[in-house]
Design an enzyme around this catalytic site. Structure first.
Site, mmCIF file in Angstrom:
data_model
loop_
_atom_site.group_PDB
_atom_site.id
_atom_site.type_symbol
_atom_site.label_atom_id
_atom_site.label_comp_id
_atom_site.label_asym_id
_atom_site.label_seq_id
_atom_site.Cartn_x
_atom_site.Cartn_y
_atom_site.Cartn_z
ATOM 1 N N ASP A 59 34.559 31.530 27.815
ATOM 2 C CA ASP A 59 35.698 32.454 27.848
ATOM 3 C C ASP A 59 36.611 32.230 26.641
ATOM 4 O O ASP A 59 36.948 31.082 26.300
ATOM 5 C CB ASP A 59 36.489 32.255 29.132
ATOM 6 C CG ASP A 59 35.618 32.365 30.382
ATOM 7 O OD1 ASP A 59 34.423 32.039 30.307
ATOM 8 O OD2 ASP A 59 36.146 32.753 31.437
ATOM 9 N N ASP A 90 35.280 37.627 29.264
ATOM 10 C CA ASP A 90 36.693 37.240 29.320
ATOM 11 C C ASP A 90 37.289 37.030 27.929
ATOM 12 O O ASP A 90 37.819 35.973 27.594
ATOM 13 C CB ASP A 90 36.892 35.990 30.187
ATOM 14 C CG ASP A 90 37.068 36.340 31.661
ATOM 15 O OD1 ASP A 90 36.831 37.508 32.021
ATOM 16 O OD2 ASP A 90 37.440 35.447 32.443
ATOM 17 N N ASN A 148 35.288 39.108 34.467
ATOM 18 C CA ASN A 148 36.152 39.724 35.470
ATOM 19 C C ASN A 148 37.423 40.297 34.851
ATOM 20 O O ASN A 148 37.964 41.299 35.327
ATOM 21 C CB ASN A 148 36.510 38.719 36.576
ATOM 22 C CG ASN A 148 37.278 37.527 36.068
ATOM 23 O OD1 ASN A 148 36.807 36.805 35.182
ATOM 24 N ND2 ASN A 148 38.449 37.279 36.634
ATOM 25 N N HIS A 149 37.885 39.724 33.742
ATOM 26 C CA HIS A 149 39.121 40.236 33.129
ATOM 27 C C HIS A 149 38.875 41.543 32.377
ATOM 28 O O HIS A 149 39.801 42.357 32.257
ATOM 29 C CB HIS A 149 39.742 39.167 32.231
ATOM 30 C CG HIS A 149 40.424 38.089 33.013
ATOM 31 N ND1 HIS A 149 41.766 38.123 33.310
ATOM 32 C CD2 HIS A 149 39.938 36.967 33.599
ATOM 33 C CE1 HIS A 149 42.094 37.063 34.032
ATOM 34 N NE2 HIS A 149 40.997 36.344 34.222
#
Length: 409
Positions: A81, A117, A152-153
């Site tokens: 990330d 991410d 997910n972001h």
């Protein structure tokens, strides 16, 4: 002399007539008659104003099918990330010998996977998108490739969930909106060119509980990142959500058997269709909730004893040839490590200053020498000793798996 005058006047009238015809032809020219690089020039100008990078526009080609399965390369590098930290992102790429001092690709034929991410927690999200796009182009020219995943972001921001956005990031999107609007106005001056789409169409001027000073920034972020938004379509639509490279499965959160049964290629295709604006505002169900492919933590808990190794074995058995699952999403304060006999590799080290400001580390998988961790931590040997005394961490220590090698970032 006089005998020649009528001829001279006739020639002059003919020349004037030709000039007038050329002028009339020039005045009738529209952007449709001009080379397509005119519009591309405006887009390149906007890109440079936003990112500081010169990225000539790609020629429009029909949408290509996404590739979910790749053969095993000689060298594979996985990067965790990034969360809006451009400098730490560059450090990670330098660790693996992928970019030189001028930030140009020098990784040759290496295949690189960035686990998702890029968005949230940091303030240079757009600059990272442009940086990765530049490297993708340079890598291909050298026989390598950079593959990026959705985390997910990314999913959250496309849906308009901005819980983790920073003030600096909002300012960056303000700058993007300013230059994007200028670019559209420049294109609008050309009669005959299709009127540019207004990215703010349908977005309310203000939002409940959002201070007025941030309203325009929020509108800019929604405009850029919502389904079919200019930024999401350009930088996120062609990301993969699930990837298989050789015997390694890459996913931001994790996979369950139901995801494999649904179809890895189907997941990638549907997420792209959603980002491109053809499946509504909400993300597909397998991207939402604690058991989603971008949210799952069953195999990434920092303590190996909390990982469901039996379930992981079962899932990997449903993917032909798969030996391991490589994930981000859950910060590993001890650095990149493995659980379940290194069948679960966790590579999110929280390197962004917006997370825990962790020291950059990357995972390398070499066809001949296997797995190892490249780290910028000069204390990696002590860290290994400490990990051995801590039950169940499953660190990738030399005795049980790939060794850690200190590299100068």
């Amino acid at each position: 002399m006089n005998l020649h005058m009528p001829h001279c006047r006739t020639h002059q009238r003919s020349t004037n007539h030709q000039k007038m015809e050329r002028q009339n032809q020039s005045s009738s020219l529209t952007c449709e008659n001009l080379p397509s690089f005119l519009s591309s020039f405006v887009d390149t100008f906007v890109d440079f104003s936003v990112s500081g990078l010169f990225l000539p526009q790609r020629q429009e080609i029909p949408q290509q099918p996404l590739q979910t399965h790749y053969p095993s390369p000689n060298r594979l590098v996985a990067i965790g990330d990034l969360h809006g930290d451009l400098e730490k992102s560059k450090q990670a790429f330098r660790l693996a010998g992928l970019i030189d001092g001028s930030d140009r690709w020098c990784g040759g034929s290496t295949t690189v996977v960035q686990i998702g991410d890029v968005l949230d927690r940091g303030g240079e999200e757009l600059k990272i998108f442009y940086f990765l796009e530049k490297l993708k182009r340079e890598a291909v020219k050298s026989g390598g490739q950079l593959i990026t995943l959705n985390g997910n972001h990314e999913i959250m921001n496309i849906e308009g969930d901005f819980r983790y956005v920073t003030k600096k990031a909002l300012e960056e999107f303000d700058v993007w909106a300013y230059w994007y609007d200028i670019g559209n106005k420049m294109k609008s001056l050309c009669h005959g060119l299709e009127i540019p789409k207004n990215p703010f169409h349908g977005i309310p001027p203000s939002f409940h509980r959002v201070p007025e000073e941030f309203s325009h920034s929020i509108r800019a972020r929604i405009a850029a990142l919502r389904p079919d938004g200019p930024i999401s379509r350009r930088f996120l639509a062609n990301n993969l959500t699930v990837l298989v490279v050789g015997d390694s499965v890459f996913v931001h959160g994790g996979l369950l058997e139901k995801h494999v049964d649904y179809g890895l290629q189907r997941i990638n295709d549907e997420v792209r269709d959603w980002i491109n604006g053809s499946m509504g505002q909400r993300a597909p169900e397998y991207c939402r909730g604690r058991n989603a492919v971008v949210w799952l933590r069953k195999f990434s808990d920092e303590f190996a004893k909390n990982c469901d190794c039996s379930l992981l074995e079962h899932v990997l058995a449903t993917i032909p040839g798969a030996k391991r699952m490589i994930m981000g999403h859950t910060i590993q304060e001890i650095g990149i490590n493995g659980a379940c006999d290194n069948r679960a590799i966790r590579i999110d080290v929280g390197m962004s200053t917006g997370c825990i400001n962790g020291l950059p580390e990357v995972l390398e998988i070499d066809r001949n020498s296997g797995l190892r961790v490249l780290t910028s931590n000069p204390m990696y040997q002590k860290k290994n000793q400490y990990a051995q005394t801590k039950e169940g961490l499953g660190l990738l220590i030399p005795e049980h798996g790939p060794k850690q090698v200190e590299v100068k970032a």
